[in-house]
Design a protein around this motif. Structure first.
Motif, PDB file in Angstrom:
ATOM      1  N   LEU A  32       0.831  -1.198   0.000  1.00  0.00           N
ATOM      2  CA  LEU A  32       0.000   0.000   0.000  1.00  0.00           C
ATOM      3  C   LEU A  32       0.869   1.252   0.000  1.00  0.00           C
ATOM      4  CD1 LEU A  32      -2.542  -1.003   2.807  1.00  0.00           C
ATOM      5  CD2 LEU A  32      -2.805  -1.303   0.346  1.00  0.00           C
ATOM      6  N   ASP A  33       0.401   2.278  -0.726  1.00  0.00           N
ATOM      7  CA  ASP A  33       1.102   3.551  -0.612  1.00  0.00           C
ATOM      8  C   ASP A  33       0.605   4.239   0.655  1.00  0.00           C
ATOM      9  OD1 ASP A  33      -1.332   4.942  -1.177  1.00  0.00           O
ATOM     10  OD2 ASP A  33      -0.879   5.044  -3.307  1.00  0.00           O
TER      11      ASP A  33
ATOM     12  N   ALA B  18      -5.963   5.314   4.689  1.00  0.00           N
ATOM     13  CA  ALA B  18      -7.389   5.012   4.521  1.00  0.00           C
ATOM     14  C   ALA B  18      -7.736   3.685   5.180  1.00  0.00           C
ATOM     15  CB  ALA B  18      -7.747   4.978   3.030  1.00  0.00           C
ATOM     16  N   LEU B  19      -6.876   2.689   5.033  1.00  0.00           N
ATOM     17  CA  LEU B  19      -7.118   1.392   5.652  1.00  0.00           C
ATOM     18  C   LEU B  19      -7.101   1.503   7.168  1.00  0.00           C
ATOM     19  CD1 LEU B  19      -7.531  -1.655   5.445  1.00  0.00           C
ATOM     20  CD2 LEU B  19      -5.051  -1.902   5.237  1.00  0.00           C
TER      21      LEU B  19
ATOM     22  N   GLU C 227      -1.204   6.877   1.233  1.00  0.00           N
ATOM     23  CA  GLU C 227      -2.613   7.272   1.228  1.00  0.00           C
ATOM     24  C   GLU C 227      -3.516   6.055   1.461  1.00  0.00           C
ATOM     25  OE1 GLU C 227      -5.716   9.044  -2.024  1.00  0.00           O
ATOM     26  OE2 GLU C 227      -3.729   9.976  -1.952  1.00  0.00           O
ATOM     27  N   GLU C 228      -3.219   4.956   0.793  1.00  0.00           N
ATOM     28  CA  GLU C 228      -4.011   3.732   0.974  1.00  0.00           C
ATOM     29  C   GLU C 228      -3.871   3.198   2.399  1.00  0.00           C
ATOM     30  OE1 GLU C 228      -3.869   1.696  -3.446  1.00  0.00           O
ATOM     31  OE2 GLU C 228      -2.058   1.663  -2.205  1.00  0.00           O
TER      32      GLU C 228
END
Length: 87
Positions: free
Chosen positions: A46-47, A53-54, A49-50
């Motif tokens: 995941l980057d 969000a997670l 941002e991801e």
């Protein structure tokens, strides 16, 4: 870390050995084949941002779960209290 000794028949050992990748221990192979993922395996998927969000989604889910648990405990307590008053 504690260890356990297990016995495998020849066929099971050969199958496990065939799936062993370079640098892996047999414990690593068993964990990988059993479907458990270590954090080392998923790092970098995941980057930022991801990942944020997670993390936020997990936090929201935990919060909803706590709220539901508290609500059910209150409802259960009320139901038990009303049963005791009826007696």
């Amino acid at each position: 870390m504690a260890t356990k000794t297990i016995s495998l028949d020849e066929e099971a050992y050969e199958r496990l050995k065939a799936r062993k990748q370079e640098g892996e221990s047999f414990s690593d192979v068993v964990k990988r084949l059993a479907g458990e993922r270590s954090w080392k395996e998923i790092a970098g998927i995941l980057d930022d941002e991801e990942a944020d969000a997670l993390e936020a989604a997990i936090g929201e889910g935990r919060s909803r779960s706590r709220e539901r648990s508290d609500r059910l405990a209150d409802e259960f307590g009320e139901a038990v209290g009303s049963d005791e008053r009826a007696e």
